[in-house]
Motif scaffolding. Structure first.
Motif, PDB file in Angstrom:
ATOM      1  N   LEU A 199       8.053  10.342  -4.646  1.00  0.00           N
ATOM      2  CA  LEU A 199       6.751  10.979  -4.837  1.00  0.00           C
ATOM      3  C   LEU A 199       5.707   9.968  -5.274  1.00  0.00           C
ATOM      4  N   LYS A 200       6.113   9.042  -6.146  1.00  0.00           N
ATOM      5  CA  LYS A 200       5.165   8.007  -6.578  1.00  0.00           C
ATOM      6  C   LYS A 200       4.776   7.124  -5.409  1.00  0.00           C
ATOM      7  N   HIS A 201       5.790   6.791  -4.580  1.00  0.00           N
ATOM      8  CA  HIS A 201       5.496   5.976  -3.397  1.00  0.00           C
ATOM      9  C   HIS A 201       4.504   6.698  -2.485  1.00  0.00           C
ATOM     10  N   ARG A 202       4.738   7.995  -2.272  1.00  0.00           N
ATOM     11  CA  ARG A 202       3.825   8.750  -1.417  1.00  0.00           C
ATOM     12  C   ARG A 202       2.454   8.900  -2.052  1.00  0.00           C
ATOM     13  N   ALA A 203       2.441   9.023  -3.389  1.00  0.00           N
ATOM     14  CA  ALA A 203       1.165   9.205  -4.074  1.00  0.00           C
ATOM     15  C   ALA A 203       0.269   7.984  -3.934  1.00  0.00           C
ATOM     16  N   TYR A 204       0.871   6.821  -3.719  1.00  0.00           N
ATOM     17  CA  TYR A 204       0.092   5.583  -3.643  1.00  0.00           C
ATOM     18  C   TYR A 204       0.011   5.044  -2.213  1.00  0.00           C
ATOM     19  N   ARG A 205       0.487   5.792  -1.238  1.00  0.00           N
ATOM     20  CA  ARG A 205       0.498   5.302   0.143  1.00  0.00           C
ATOM     21  C   ARG A 205      -0.226   6.255   1.066  1.00  0.00           C
ATOM     22  N   ASP A 206      -0.888   5.697   2.062  1.00  0.00           N
ATOM     23  CA  ASP A 206      -1.486   6.494   3.121  1.00  0.00           C
ATOM     24  C   ASP A 206      -0.399   6.826   4.138  1.00  0.00           C
ATOM     25  N   SER A 207      -0.197   8.095   4.386  1.00  0.00           N
ATOM     26  CA  SER A 207       0.927   8.514   5.224  1.00  0.00           C
ATOM     27  C   SER A 207       0.782   8.067   6.676  1.00  0.00           C
ATOM     28  N   LEU A 208      -0.429   7.886   7.159  1.00  0.00           N
ATOM     29  CA  LEU A 208      -0.626   7.536   8.570  1.00  0.00           C
ATOM     30  C   LEU A 208      -0.423   6.045   8.817  1.00  0.00           C
ATOM     31  N   THR A 209      -1.082   5.205   8.026  1.00  0.00           N
ATOM     32  CA  THR A 209      -1.064   3.757   8.290  1.00  0.00           C
ATOM     33  C   THR A 209      -0.025   3.004   7.477  1.00  0.00           C
ATOM     34  N   GLY A 210       0.496   3.603   6.401  1.00  0.00           N
ATOM     35  CA  GLY A 210       1.426   2.899   5.539  1.00  0.00           C
ATOM     36  C   GLY A 210       0.744   1.980   4.546  1.00  0.00           C
ATOM     37  N   LEU A 211      -0.580   1.892   4.596  1.00  0.00           N
ATOM     38  CA  LEU A 211      -1.310   1.086   3.624  1.00  0.00           C
ATOM     39  C   LEU A 211      -1.410   1.841   2.303  1.00  0.00           C
ATOM     40  N   GLY A 212      -1.927   1.163   1.286  1.00  0.00           N
ATOM     41  CA  GLY A 212      -2.227   1.861   0.051  1.00  0.00           C
ATOM     42  C   GLY A 212      -3.328   2.896   0.281  1.00  0.00           C
ATOM     43  N   ASN A 213      -3.511   3.772  -0.710  1.00  0.00           N
ATOM     44  CA  ASN A 213      -4.544   4.795  -0.579  1.00  0.00           C
ATOM     45  C   ASN A 213      -5.591   4.637  -1.672  1.00  0.00           C
ATOM     46  N   ARG A 214      -6.477   5.597  -1.766  1.00  0.00           N
ATOM     47  CA  ARG A 214      -7.592   5.498  -2.704  1.00  0.00           C
ATOM     48  C   ARG A 214      -7.103   5.409  -4.150  1.00  0.00           C
ATOM     49  N   LEU A 215      -6.069   6.198  -4.493  1.00  0.00           N
ATOM     50  CA  LEU A 215      -5.562   6.184  -5.863  1.00  0.00           C
ATOM     51  C   LEU A 215      -5.032   4.807  -6.232  1.00  0.00           C
ATOM     52  N   ARG A 216      -4.263   4.205  -5.327  1.00  0.00           N
ATOM     53  CA  ARG A 216      -3.731   2.865  -5.592  1.00  0.00           C
ATOM     54  C   ARG A 216      -4.876   1.864  -5.721  1.00  0.00           C
ATOM     55  N   PHE A 217      -5.879   2.001  -4.878  1.00  0.00           N
ATOM     56  CA  PHE A 217      -7.021   1.092  -4.946  1.00  0.00           C
ATOM     57  C   PHE A 217      -7.726   1.229  -6.295  1.00  0.00           C
TER      58      PHE A 217
END
Length: 752
Positions: free
Chosen positions: A320-338
């Protein structure tokens, strides 16, 4: 330190056995040495609960006291093997003190009940108790030669050993102990029990003498407990710990297995004798051990299931933490991680006097790809763009997808403004390479905003992101496909846009907008004003008279251009009818034209002004309109033509300028952009190009209006190439409605 103490005590032990005449002195030194070692350890290491160690020191001190009294009775007062005596009363005080100290350690280490460790301790203690019962307690009770008091004291020693074994086993089986202190305590208890057993056996079957090998167990007790007090790990015996996992390691299983075999072994030994005197006790002990083992197995199984569940829960939490910090489409980080990384980067930059830097990236024509080729291809584009961005950044940089077609890169610590600009330039080139989507190359451009904390972001992620967003906005305003570095003037411009945005609704409500009119003049034949173009102005209460370029882009962003445009249509048609213009031209935003209902708005304005439809020309910006050429927009064009309204392409030549669109969309007027007219008198290629436009338009029966005419030379060239109309400062700037009649009279009297 513990090793030096043990070596010192070993020397005194040798001295004890070598010089029997000094038994009293050497034995006292050995005993008090253990007590002193514990006290020194408490003072040096300062355990969490020193009382537990003080109780252990007190237990050793009572044993020393008992030995001293016993030696005085035998060596000074000449008593022969005094038993029971005052010394035994002092001896027996050792066990509750020692058990109390160890039990306090157990309570401090395990504030929660640890049933598994308790059962392990009971199994071990039950086995020891059975041995003591069979071979010490029962023979002592059956010995009729001893008075009852002697038998009671003799039994008290093994019972004290059982008590001390029980609490020490509980401490040792609690888990989580890695140092030698706990092992030394257990060794000391085993030594004490061994000497007590030897003492009891000698009392049963012989005469007791000081200085025999049976004394070694007590020596081990003093030395082991003293060394435990001097070991640094003594502090962990009184520190609370989480409940430990009691696995099936050999250090735990082997003692438990041996303990479980004690009862059947004793039964087998006694069965070889003629008298099975302890059969009932052995049977009860065997049943108890069996039940304890079953209970222990049950607890082990439950603990295994709990651990498995916890492991599964931890794995789910990690996922869940991995998903929370990852964009599901591209595999990059997401806004929260940024956001989290940016906050930490800004904090480090402030602490170290450095700077943090970020890039905000937007794919300029993603919407076009997504709308024309479908969402699946759009997703493929986002994935491919994310891969290119991730491949172009430096080690340590964080690429993320914020959402939609917006990406960002947080540069690693130590990055400078120069490094951020270099990365932006590299990404512009990388993303400009066509993407192969659905088997065909698709050109895509990107706009990038660059911001650094030294550029005014301060210490917050929000301000850094805002500055990058403002720089991105400026890059798009520069024509897209480029990058811009944030500068304070962009923020000031944003504040001004915000002020304009909040004032637009009020301006329309209170009548701050007004129309000015610029004449459109016939070039062929005598000068005559054919019509006027309506140009909106905003008489701002603080900023004065604002031209469309200052507020129309803001109105288009917010959608306020639709009600403003409707007002312009109503006012322009009313003014044209009142002033008797040949026709009036009105600029229309793509938002008005493509949002639906535009033709009804035109019809309503014409009806209200009682103005014929052929006296209204709707000007649509060509390079923007072509992007909005949907089926509904084409239908609106046809409905306008049926209504009699003329349609003009404004700023022709600055966009795609496709001849095919001129043929298919049936425009009535082309307005040649000022950028062509400016250079026709000095650059032949501009003249030839404009001449070609006029010629092509003529063959298609489309009139041409040249914008931005400012000189006689430009007018004459346009007239010579057959251009039908001209508009510009050569004739007149845009003027209020009240001045249009004078301007028209002046032009038609003589344009020179």
């Amino acid at each position: 330190m513990a090793l030096r103490f043990a070596a010192f005590m070993a020397l005194w032990t040798v001295f004890y056995y070598s010089v029997p005449s000094l038994h009293l002195l050497t034995w006292t030194v050995i005993g008090l040495g253990g007590v002193g070692a514990v006290l020194v350890g408490v003072r040096r290491y300062r355990p969490h609960t020193p009382l537990a160690w003080y109780l252990l020191a007190g237990a050793m001190l009572t044993l020393v006291g008992g030995d001293t009294v016993y030696n005085l009775l035998t060596d000074v007062f000449g008593q022969v093997e005094p038993f029971p005596s005052v010394a035994d009363a002092i001896y027996l005080a050792t066990y509750p003190l020692a058990a109390g100290g160890v039990l306090l350690m157990v309570r401090r280490r395990s504030p929660l009940r640890d049933r598994a460790a308790l059962i392990d301790a009971v199994i071990l203690t039950t086995a020891a108790a059975l041995l003591l019962w069979v071979y010490i307690i029962t023979p002592t009770v059956d010995n009729g030669k001893q008075p009852w008091l002697s038998s009671a004291v003799s039994i008290a020693y093994p019972l004290g050993d059982v008590l001390l074994l029980a609490v020490t086993a509980r401490l040792a089986t609690g888990g989580g102990l890695r140092g030698p202190a706990v092992r030394l305590l257990l060794l000391g208890v085993l030594g004490l029990t061994g000497s007590d057993v030897a003492y009891a056996l000698v009392r049963l079957y012989g005469d007791w003498h000081v200085g025999t090998p049976a004394d070694l167990g007590w020596v081990v007790f003093y030395v082991a407990w003293g060394a435990a007090g001097l070991a640094p790990s003594m502090t962990e015996l009184t520190e609370p710990v989480a409940r430990a996992r009691h696995g099936a390691d050999s250090a735990r299983v082997i003692p438990l297995a041996v303990a479980a075999l004690v009862a059947p072994t004793v039964l087998m030994i006694e069965s070889l004798e003629t008298d099975l005197r302890d059969g009932p006790v052995i049977a009860v002990t065997s049943a108890l051990m069996f039940l304890l083992v079953l209970l222990r197995l049950y607890l082990a199984g439950r603990q295994t299931r709990e651990l498995d569940n916890r492991a599964h829960t931890r794995a789910m939490l990690r996922e869940l933490k991995h998903r929370a910090y990852r964009d599901s489409l591209t595999g990059l980080g997401n806004r929260l991680r940024f956001q989290e990384r940016a906050e930490r980067a800004l904090a480090r930059a402030q602490d170290c006097g450095g700077e943090a830097a970020m890039l905000l990236i937007d794919l300029d024509n993603f919407k076009e790809v997504n709308d024309t080729q479908g969402h699946k291809v759009g997703d493929e584009l986002l994935v491919a763009a994310g891969q290119r961005i991730a491949g172009a950044v430096r080690p340590g940089d964080l690429p993320v997808r914020l959402g939609g077609d917006e990406f960002a890169v947080l540069l690693s610590d130590g990055a400078t403004e120069t490094a951020a600009v270099a990365l932006a330039q590299r990404l512009i080139g990388v993303l400009a390479e066509p993407f192969r989507l659905a088997g065909a190359p698709v050109p895509v451009r990107a706009s990038i905003g660059v911001a650094t904390s030294s550029g005014g972001a301060g210490g917050t992620e929000e301000v850094l992101f805002r500055n990058a967003d403002l720089a991105l906005y400026a890059a798009k305003a520069d024509g897209k496909g480029t990058w811009r570095l944030f500068e304070p003037s962009l923020y000031e411009a944003a504040l001004q846009r915000l002020a304009l945005r909040t004032g637009l609704d009020r301006a329309l409500a209170v009548g701050e907008f007004e129309l000015h009119y610029q004449p459109i003049v016939e070039l062929q034949g005598p000068p005559r004003v054919a019509g006027f173009e309506a140009l909106v102005r905003w008489r701002h209460p603080q900023l004065g008279l604002l031209s469309p370029g200052n507020f129309v882009p803001v109105a288009e962003e917010t959608g306020q251009i639709t009600p403003i445009g409707a007002w312009i249509l109503r006012q322009a048609t009313a003014d044209a009818a009142a002033a008797g213009f040949g026709y009036v031209a009105v600029n229309v935003s793509p938002h008005q034209f493509s949002n639906g209902g535009f033709v009804d708005t035109v019809r309503s304005a014409l009806r209200a002004a009682d103005l014929p439809a052929d006296r209204l020309t709707v000007e649509i910006t060509e390079n923007v309109f072509l992007h909005e050429a949907t089926a509904n927009a084409l239908l609106d064009l046809q409905r306008l033509a049926m209504l009699g309204v003329r349609v003009a392409i404004d700023d022709f030549g600055t966009g795609y300028s496709s001849i095919g669109y001129l043929r298919d969309l049936k425009f009535d007027v082309i307005k040649a952009d000022k950028s062509f007219v400016d250079w026709i008198a000095s650059k032949k290629d501009h003249e030839r190009l404009l001449r070609g436009i006029v010629h092509v338009a003529g063959t298609m029966d489309i009139a041409v209006v040249a914008e931005g005419v400012e000189t006689v030379e430009q007018r004459d060239l346009l007239r010579d190439m057959g251009c039908a109309y001209a508009q510009g400062f050569f004739y007149s700037p845009a003027v209020p409605l009240g001045e249009t009649s004078g301007v028209r009279a002046t032009i038609e009297m003589g344009e020179n």
